[in-house]
Design a protein around this motif. Structure first.
Motif, PDB file in Angstrom:
ATOM      1  N   ASN A 184      36.080 -43.351 -26.132  1.00 23.99           N
ATOM      2  CA  ASN A 184      34.966 -43.120 -27.052  1.00 23.99           C
ATOM      3  C   ASN A 184      33.871 -42.268 -26.410  1.00 23.99           C
ATOM      4  OD1 ASN A 184      33.992 -44.989 -25.268  1.00 23.99           O
ATOM      5  ND2 ASN A 184      33.397 -46.491 -26.801  1.00 23.99           N
ATOM      6  N   ASP A 185      34.284 -41.353 -25.569  1.00 20.41           N
ATOM      7  CA  ASP A 185      33.340 -40.471 -24.906  1.00 20.41           C
ATOM      8  C   ASP A 185      33.604 -39.023 -25.320  1.00 20.41           C
ATOM      9  OD1 ASP A 185      35.739 -40.038 -23.627  1.00 20.41           O
ATOM     10  OD2 ASP A 185      35.052 -40.612 -21.641  1.00 20.41           O
ATOM     11  N   PHE A 186      32.953 -38.094 -24.638  1.00 18.85           N
ATOM     12  CA  PHE A 186      33.081 -36.676 -24.969  1.00 18.85           C
ATOM     13  C   PHE A 186      34.535 -36.208 -24.859  1.00 18.85           C
ATOM     14  CE2 PHE A 186      32.728 -32.147 -23.563  1.00 18.85           C
ATOM     15  CZ  PHE A 186      32.269 -31.640 -24.763  1.00 18.85           C
ATOM     16  N   LEU A 187      35.202 -36.587 -23.785  1.00 19.71           N
ATOM     17  CA  LEU A 187      36.601 -36.191 -23.609  1.00 19.71           C
ATOM     18  C   LEU A 187      37.474 -36.757 -24.725  1.00 19.71           C
ATOM     19  CD1 LEU A 187      38.871 -34.805 -22.088  1.00 19.71           C
ATOM     20  CD2 LEU A 187      39.009 -36.819 -20.601  1.00 19.71           C
ATOM     21  N   GLY A 188      37.250 -38.000 -25.085  1.00 20.86           N
ATOM     22  CA  GLY A 188      38.007 -38.603 -26.169  1.00 20.86           C
ATOM     23  C   GLY A 188      37.842 -37.834 -27.476  1.00 20.86           C
ATOM     24  N   SER A 189      36.616 -37.399 -27.751  1.00 21.45           N
ATOM     25  CA  SER A 189      36.360 -36.609 -28.959  1.00 21.45           C
ATOM     26  C   SER A 189      37.087 -35.275 -28.918  1.00 21.45           C
ATOM     27  CB  SER A 189      34.862 -36.364 -29.123  1.00 21.45           C
ATOM     28  OG  SER A 189      34.177 -37.569 -29.279  1.00 21.45           O
ATOM     29  N   ASP A 216      41.182 -24.534 -25.021  1.00 19.57           N
ATOM     30  CA  ASP A 216      39.784 -24.744 -25.413  1.00 19.57           C
ATOM     31  C   ASP A 216      39.284 -26.090 -24.893  1.00 19.57           C
ATOM     32  OD1 ASP A 216      39.628 -22.325 -26.750  1.00 19.57           O
ATOM     33  OD2 ASP A 216      40.068 -23.200 -28.727  1.00 19.57           O
ATOM     34  N   LEU A 217      40.129 -27.099 -25.029  1.00 19.00           N
ATOM     35  CA  LEU A 217      39.770 -28.429 -24.557  1.00 19.00           C
ATOM     36  C   LEU A 217      39.479 -28.402 -23.060  1.00 19.00           C
ATOM     37  CD1 LEU A 217      41.661 -31.682 -25.514  1.00 19.00           C
ATOM     38  CD2 LEU A 217      40.735 -31.326 -23.265  1.00 19.00           C
ATOM     39  N   ILE A 218      40.348 -27.782 -22.302  1.00 15.04           N
ATOM     40  CA  ILE A 218      40.178 -27.708 -20.855  1.00 15.04           C
ATOM     41  C   ILE A 218      38.939 -26.889 -20.500  1.00 15.04           C
ATOM     42  CG2 ILE A 218      41.209 -26.784 -18.733  1.00 15.04           C
ATOM     43  CD1 ILE A 218      43.947 -27.648 -19.941  1.00 15.04           C
ATOM     44  N   ASP A 219      38.709 -25.791 -21.206  1.00 14.83           N
ATOM     45  CA  ASP A 219      37.514 -24.972 -20.956  1.00 14.83           C
ATOM     46  C   ASP A 219      36.227 -25.754 -21.237  1.00 14.83           C
ATOM     47  OD1 ASP A 219      39.027 -22.836 -20.130  1.00 14.83           O
ATOM     48  OD2 ASP A 219      38.894 -21.741 -22.036  1.00 14.83           O
ATOM     49  N   GLU A 220      36.235 -26.564 -22.297  1.00 15.50           N
ATOM     50  CA  GLU A 220      35.059 -27.385 -22.604  1.00 15.50           C
ATOM     51  C   GLU A 220      34.798 -28.397 -21.490  1.00 15.50           C
ATOM     52  OE1 GLU A 220      32.702 -27.367 -25.024  1.00 15.50           O
ATOM     53  OE2 GLU A 220      33.595 -25.475 -25.654  1.00 15.50           O
ATOM     54  N   CYS A 221      35.867 -28.973 -20.962  1.00 17.04           N
ATOM     55  CA  CYS A 221      35.724 -29.917 -19.848  1.00 17.04           C
ATOM     56  C   CYS A 221      35.137 -29.233 -18.624  1.00 17.04           C
ATOM     57  CB  CYS A 221      37.068 -30.554 -19.503  1.00 17.04           C
ATOM     58  SG  CYS A 221      37.657 -31.716 -20.736  1.00 17.04           S
ATOM     59  N   LYS A 222      35.591 -28.048 -18.341  1.00 16.12           N
ATOM     60  CA  LYS A 222      35.059 -27.284 -17.201  1.00 16.12           C
ATOM     61  C   LYS A 222      33.581 -26.985 -17.393  1.00 16.12           C
ATOM     62  CE  LYS A 222      39.366 -24.935 -15.966  1.00 16.12           C
ATOM     63  NZ  LYS A 222      40.058 -23.630 -15.932  1.00 16.12           N
TER      64      LYS A 222
END
Length: 122
Positions: A26-31, A46-52
């Protein structure tokens, strides 16, 4: 970094497959994972880039906070001494455990928390 993020994502996916209630988390990564798997709104890249990006932003913020804290402690030796003594005393009290943990030490660091809050305020 790419591989590390993929490992974390795979762990979250495995939790969902194992039937954990929180699934992806229920955190940012989960979203982000929900946006990737269920909504198909972003790609894996895109998901990986957002995490970076999120990691870099957190790194910059933490670096700035630590730099200002060190500067303030260098200019206020009396508070530096109070914080040092507080840490030493807490570590002496906590001899029953092998290594101090975040949960059992940080909440007790009243002086250090005050210094960090003042740094954030400034």
């Amino acid at each position: 970094m790419h591989k590390s993020i993929l490992k974390i994502i795979n762990k979250r996916e495995a939790k969902l497959k194992m039937g954990e209630v929180d699934g992806y988390g229920n955190d940012f990564l989960g979203s982000l994972i929900v946006a990737y798997h269920e909504n198909k709104r972003i790609t894996l890249e895109d998901l990986i880039d957002e995490c970076k990006t999120f990691y870099d932003a957190g790194h910059e913020t933490a670096t700035a906070l630590l730099t200002w804290t060190c500067l303030l402690l260098a200019t206020h030796a009396d508070w530096q001494e109070k914080a040092r003594n507080e840490v030493i005393e807490l570590l002496k009290e906590d001899q029953s455990q092998n290594l101090p943990t975040y949960e059992n030490i940080l909440p007790k660091l009243k002086t250090m928390n005050m210094i960090i809050n003042e740094t954030l305020r400034l």
